[in-house]
Structure formats: structure tokens, C-alpha cells
Design an enzyme around this catalytic site. Structure first.
Site, PDB file in Angstrom:
ATOM      1  N   ALA A  76      -7.605  -1.540 -21.150  1.00  0.00           N
ATOM      2  CA  ALA A  76      -7.158  -2.929 -21.127  1.00  0.00           C
ATOM      3  C   ALA A  76      -7.956  -3.805 -20.166  1.00  0.00           C
ATOM      4  CB  ALA A  76      -5.666  -2.999 -20.789  1.00  0.00           C
TER       5      ALA A  76
ATOM      6  N   ASP B 148      -1.510  -5.972 -13.090  1.00  0.00           N
ATOM      7  CA  ASP B 148      -1.981  -4.623 -13.395  1.00  0.00           C
ATOM      8  C   ASP B 148      -0.954  -3.587 -12.965  1.00  0.00           C
ATOM      9  OD1 ASP B 148      -3.711  -2.629 -14.351  1.00  0.00           O
ATOM     10  OD2 ASP B 148      -4.639  -2.365 -12.391  1.00  0.00           O
TER      11      ASP B 148
END
Length: 693
Positions: free
Chosen positions: A191, A317
Site C-alpha cells: 500500500a 499507517d
């Protein structure tokens, strides 16, 4: 928008009520006490062994029984598995080895030749963290996406299937396969490197045929994937805004899963948003289901049952891909089937695995993004500046390393404690200026998070770490052992009242699991990031671990050089008397050519390229650890022609150095100048310290 989000969450939550009406559960699958079949050993995934020959009274007699030396490799992170006295592990890029567990004799070796076929996926720079064993078959996954089944006796492939459809996208695999009944499940990551949409795939473990696939975030509206998640994705889409699908969304399932045979479910943990910054991928806000979540799916069909989202509108994150461990706890006087989870965001979650109801959540590590987790709604109460609004840089704990990362947590049913390798490391988050909705990922697997650069005068405190023994019922620490630097190895608990952990300093340590008292240690001569296992062979208990460091220096003063550090598989037993040879790291000083003339403009070009293409493997600021050679000491960058052949020509690709054919000659020359500038800075520092390189 808020009404749409609430409506979608309520519609999805209806499935949980139906799921609570469970028929007679199947029997729990058992594995022999002396085996270790999966990443977490068995179906509870708790990294706990019932073996007791090595215990808190006998561990002082633990010694090295055998070892196996490993050539330089980018990855020594894999946790072995064991069955019938044979120890299996992956080394480097999924090169599987089988050893006689008692003697260390190599029985067979299988090389999937990842370097020949991975292409740009090599830029991810990781090997696998685990493999799996079931019924005479060893399962592994490769960086570029293959899931492979090997005959456990011979190492011959039984089948191989590509699980990632596009060889040019940013998806890659680093996590272990998970056995779920007659299926084997695998996820993927990526990602931070491109427009990635996460999913988990289930394959028939005997044939490799795809059984089902579940996407974890919605794709383009109106486009069905023919997957188990099609219907629920339509509802999840109402929690997103803008054209998120052009940015991928994220939610990759790159690590943790757990199979619950009692309820016939599999639990999967999902990752961060792609990109991290929500204002880019979903500019109108929203929960962005199913980022940063745990999902319960029907194990046979992949049908959605319930979810719990730890970070609605994930923005930092904060992955939920850390360990998911299953047990029963008495909470409020009632015995409940629960899952235990300590993700990056710093809170320890106890969730009823039958209903998905949050039962407890308290901070186990330093975190500054939330006041608390509201148990009634299950949602975090975020602090005012947690989403770093208005372009103001904000120091937030934890940062991308998380309060708990991939180093394995373990749980001991004997002590009732979870053992968490924790990190205290903040990060300065900045919402960059400009037209964020038009932001695009950098091309070709370049690190690209969607957050801006912090001001140079704003410092982050030095990172620290600790080993925390956490009581999941009382939701507080029972004991804590401070550890040096930012990262440490994973943990393993045993019924012998022991807890094992490797350290960045090279020590492999056994603690009393109930008190945290250190009982034994061994100097492995290199940092340890992998997780240990224990097993029996020929009636004797062994403890085994891969020793080696992959990553930048840890902030604890130790440096494990890629070329000179020893890498070994170590196996210990009571009465073991083997000794390791002396270790001499040699000179770690940079090399330089005094006639090389630095060009500041080229240095600036190289600095920008290095930050997005090279940091993950070669280390921030060209200060490398074990993941790849330290370029300040490497001969390649000394000569531009040779350096170009390596970087753009791919002459070392089969050895694990990816090819960057998309870099221009000016960018490659800039890299050379930046590396030379960092080498000279390091040489000057060495002279100031009184050392003479």
C-alpha cells in the site's frame, strides 16, 4: 456524509446478529505437542508451546546443539515450522530448507528462483516472515506472488499458483500462508508503493484451485469482482468519498490471520490506507471500511460475518495486521471466546470472536493520537490535532513503526499474559500543500505515502523499546523489561514458564514468563528479528531461531553490516555444548576516492531519488544495516559505469538487487554523488572521533 457512514455501518453490522446463533462447534484440531505447524504454532496462533522439558528450572543448562551458516541475504526474518522431528524454514527469498531437527543435517533445499522472475517486485526488498505445514505438505509464498505447496519429505513442488494478477502492480507477499480447514489462505502488501487494493485469497490446499477471494476495500462503483465480498463492498463504498479507487484504497492483508474451527471462521487483519493521508484518497472523510480492521469471514465461503474497525478513516499507517490470537477469558464473571490483538496504534484489544463486540481496549504503549477507546461505540476518541490538519506538522506517537509491529506477540494460557515487543517511536506527520485530490503515487514501486516533509528544525525523540507482559483481563502491564533501540525480535512462550526473545544486540534471552526475570542468554553474534520456535526430535526438546539483522542500525549503538555479519539457524537443547567461531566484523569505515569532485546540484537530485527508491533496503541517509550493502562502503558506486550496470542494467538482479530501468542517467549520477557525499560526511565524523580509517 455522516448519515451515510452510519447507515452503511449499521447495514453491515446486521450480519453479526445472525452469526451469533451458532450450531454445535466442530472439534478443535490438535497437533502433536512437539510440533509447530503454523506461524503461531496451532489454530490459536498464540506462539505458545506446551513442552516443558526446557523450563524455568532447567533452562540454565540450555546450550547450542547445532547451527547452520547462511550466506548473505536480504532477509532472515522467517519463523521455522516443525513436524515429526524435521525443522523447515525459508531463508532469503523463500528458499525452503528442511533439516533433521536433532542433528541439523540438511535434508533438502528448494529454490523458487525469485530473483529471476520477480522483476520490479524485488524493490519491496523483503523475504517471508513465515511458512506453514499441514499433512505432509509445506506451504510458502514468494515475494512476487506465488503460493507453492511442497512435498515435506522430498521438497518437490506439488503445485504452484500465482495469486497476484498483475506483475507490474505494487502488490507483493511477505506474510505466511495460513491453513484454514481444507483451504490455504494468503494475502499481500504494497500500500505504500502504488495504487493498491487489498484482498485475501483462499485456495484448495490439495490442488491449488482458487476457492474464494475477499476484497477488503471497495473498488470502482458499479464494477463487480466476482468475489465473496461483492455484496458487502457495495455497502462499504458508502463510507468512502471522492474517487478513492484511483488511489487503490489499501487495506492489504499482509500478515495476521487466525482460523477458528469452533465457529468455522477465519479472522483477518487489514492494513493502512493507500495512501496514508485520508484527505487524498477520501477527501470528504468517512470511515473507509475496511481499513485498519479485523474481519470475521466464513472459513469455507469467505462470506462476511462481522468486522471491528480500530481506526476509522485511517490516517497514520496504523495497520491491524499484527498477531490475532484466540483464547477463552473470564470477563465480568462470564467465560467468553475472545481474540487478542495489539496493533500499531498502541491499544490492546479484547474482542468477543463470536459477536465482534469490543470487550476492552487500553493503551499498552505510548500513543498521543487518542484520548481513549469508547467501549460503548467501539470508536476511538481522537485528540484535536491527531489528523494533522491545516498543513501544521504534528509529532504523533506511535509513528509508522507502530507501538507493536511485526515482531510476534505471544500469549501464555499458563500465566494469562500476552508478551508484546513494544516500540516508542514518534513521527512528524504533515498534510502537504497543493491540490491533494489530484495527487498520484510515484511510479514503479517508489515509496509514496501522501504525507509531507517535516520542517528540518523539528526533531523526533530517540526511539526506545520494551518487552511488556500484558494482562488482557485487567488491561494493564504485569511486568516490563526495557530494551535498547527501536526494534527487537518476536517472542515465544512455553508451558515451562519461559519466554524467549531475540534482541537487536545479538542476545537470545529466556525469561521467567510469570515475573520477567532473566534466566538465560546466548550471544548469537548478530542481531535477531525473527521469532523462535520449539519442537521435539528423537525425544528431546529443542528451541530454534534464525539469527541475522535486516534493517538500518537500531539506535542502540550496534551495527550489523550486510556483508560481514554472520547469519545462522541456531538450535538449542539441554546439555548442548557447541560453540560459535569468533566473530570479527572487520572495518566498517566508508571508502572514498579523493579525486572525486562532488556537485551539490547532483547531490540534491540523488538525495530525492534515494529517499523514494533506496531507503527501504539500503537504510535512511545511506546508513545501512543488514537488509542490503552499506553503499558508503560498497565499491559499485565508486565507478559510474559499473554503478549504472547495477542500478539500471540489473546485473545483480538474480542476487536480489532490483533493476531500476526507469531511472535516468542524470538520476543515477545524482545517486552516485549523494552516496559519495554521505561517505565523506561519515569519514569526517570518524576523524573527529579520533579514528583513522
Amino acid at each position: 456524509m455522516a448519515g451515510r457512514v452510519k447507515l452503511a455501518a449499521a447495514a453491515i453490522g446486521l450480519a453479526a446478529a445472525t452469526a451469533a446463533m451458532t450450531v454445535e462447534p466442530p472439534a478443535r484440531p490438535a497437533i502433536p505437542d512437539g510440533d509447530w505447524h503454523s506461524y503461531g504454532r496451532g489454530w490459536t496462533e498464540d506462539h505458545f508451546s506446551p513442552l516443558t522439558e526446557i523450563n524455568d528450572r532447567t533452562v540454565s543448562r540450555l546450550g547450542l546443539a547445532w547451527s547452520h551458516d547462511i550466506d548473505p541475504t536480504p532477509s532472515v526474518l522467517t519463523q521455522p515450522v516443525a513436524a515429526d522431528g524435521v525443522l523447515y524454514t525459508a531463508i532469503g527469498y523463500s528458499v525452503i530448507h528442511a533439516f533433521d531437527g536433532a542433528t541439523g543435517k540438511l535434508l533438502w533445499r528448494y529454490d523458487p528462483e525469485v530473483g529471476k522472475v520477480a522483476g520490479i517486485k524485488l524493490r519491496a526488498g523483503w523475504g517471508p516472515r513465515g511458512i506453514a505445514y499441514h499433512d505432509g505438505t509445506v506451504f510458502t509464498a514468494t515475494l512476487e506472488g506465488r503460493l507453492i505447496a511442497l512435498d515435506a519429505k522430498t521438497g518437490k513442488p506439488r503445485w504452484s499458483v500465482q495469486t497476484i494478477d498483475d506483475p507490474e502492480n505494487a502488490l507483493y507477499i511477505t506474510g505466511p500462508p495460513y491453513i484454514v480447514g481444507d483451504l490455504v489462505l494468503i494475502g499481500n502488501g504494497g500500500a505504500e508503493y502504488g495504487p493498491v487494493r487489498g484482498y485475501v485469497s483462499a485456495y484448495d490446499r490439495r490442488t491449488g484451485k482458487l476457492a474464494w477471494r475477499f476484497y477488503t476495500v471497495p473498488g470502482k462503483p458499479g464494477v463487480k469482482d466476482g468475489a465473496a465480498s461483492d455484496e458487502v463492498m457495495e455497502k462499504a463504498a458508502s463510507t468512502w468519498t471522492g474517487e478513492w479507487w484511483k488511489h487503490g484504497g489499501g487495506g492489504t492483508v499482509w500478515q495476521a490471520m487466525a482460523y477458528d474451527p469452533q465457529l468455522g471462521r477465519v479472522y483477518i487483519g487489514t492494513g493502512n490506507g493507500s495512501p496514508w493521508n485520508q484527505r487524498i484518497r477520501s477527501p470528504g472523510g468517512g470511515d473507509n471500511l475496511f481499513l485498519a480492521s479485523i474481519l470475521a469471514l466464513d472459513a469455507k465461503t469467505g462470506r462476511y460475518i462481522w468486522h471491528y474497525q480500530a481506526n476509522p478513516g485511517e490516517n497514520w499507517d496504523y495497520n491491524n495486521t499484527m498477531d490475532i490470537q484466540l483464547t477463552d477469558l473470564v470477563i465480568g464473571g462470564q467465560r467468553r471466546p475472545v481474540l487478542l490483538h495489539a496493533p500499531k496504534n498502541g491499544f490492546f484489544y479484547v474482542i468477543d470472536r463470536e459477536t465482534g463486540k469490543l470487550l476492552g481496549a487500553e493503551a499498552f504503549g505510548k500513543q498521543t493520537w487518542a484520548e481513549r477507546i469508547d467501549l460503548a461505540s467501539g470508536r476511538p476518541v481522537e485528540k484535536l490535532d491527531a489528523r494533522y490538519p491545516g498543513g501544521k506538522p504534528v509529532l504523533i506517537f506511535p509513528g509508522p513503526y507502530g507501538a507493536h509491529g511485526v515482531a510476534t506477540m505471544s500469549y501464555s494460557p499458563a500465566t494469562g499474559l500476552a508478551y508484546i515487543p513494544t516500540t516508542e517511536a514518534g513521527n512528524i506527520y504533515v498534510d502537504p500543500p497543493g491540490d491533494l485530490p489530484s495527487w498520484r503515487h510515484l511510479p514503479q514501486l517508489a515509496l509514496s505515502t501522501g504525507t509531507g516533509a517535516p520542517p528540518p528544525d523539528m526533531a523526533v525523540p530517540p526511539p526506545t523499546s520494551a518487552l511488556v507482559a500484558w494482562d488482557p483481563v485487567a488491561q494493564k502491564p504485569r511486568w516490563t523489561v526495557p530494551t535498547a533501540g527501536r526494534l527487537q525480535g518476536g517472542t515465544m512462550a512455553t508451558a515451562g514458564n519461559l519466554l524467549f526473545q531475540g534482541r537487536s544486540t545479538g542476545r537470545f534471552i529466556a525469561y521467567a514468563a510469570d515475573t520477567g526475570r532473566e534466566l538465560w542468554s546466548f550471544d548469537a553474534q548478530t542481531g535477531i528479528q525473527a521469532s523462535p520456535v520449539t519442537y521435539t526430535a528423537k525425544g528431546r526438546q529443542y528451541v530454534a531461531i534464525l539469527a541475522g539483522w535486516r534493517g538500518s542500525p537500531n539506535g542502540d549503538g550496534t551495527v550489523w553490516d550486510y556483508r560481514t555479519q554472520p547469519r545462522r539457524l541456531l538450535a538449542f537443547a539441554l546439555g548442548g555444548a557447541r560453540k560459535l567461531p569468533p566473530y570479527d566484523p572487520g572495518s566498517l569505515d566508508p571508502v572514498d576516492d579523493p579525486d572525486f569532485r562532488l556537485d551539490p546540484a547532483k547531490v540534491a537530485i540523488g538525495r530525492a531519488v534515494y529517499g523514494t527508491r533506496c531507503t527501504v533496503c539500503h537504510g535512511a541517509g545511506v546508513v545501512a544495516g543488514g537488509g542490503a550493502p552499506d553503499l558508503r562502503r560498497a565499491p559499485g558506486p565508486m565507478d559510474l559505469e559499473a554503478f549504472t550496470a547495477i542500478v539500471s542494467g540489473g546485473v545483480l538482479q538474480e542476487a536480489g538487487m532490483p533493476r531500476f530501468q526507469d531511472l535516468s542517467p542524470a538520476q543515477i549520477e545524482g545517486l552516485q554523488h549523494f552516496i559519495r557525499s554521505r561517505a565523506r560526511e561519515s569519514l569526517a565524523a570518524a576523524h573527529q572521533q579520533g579514528r583513522q580509517p
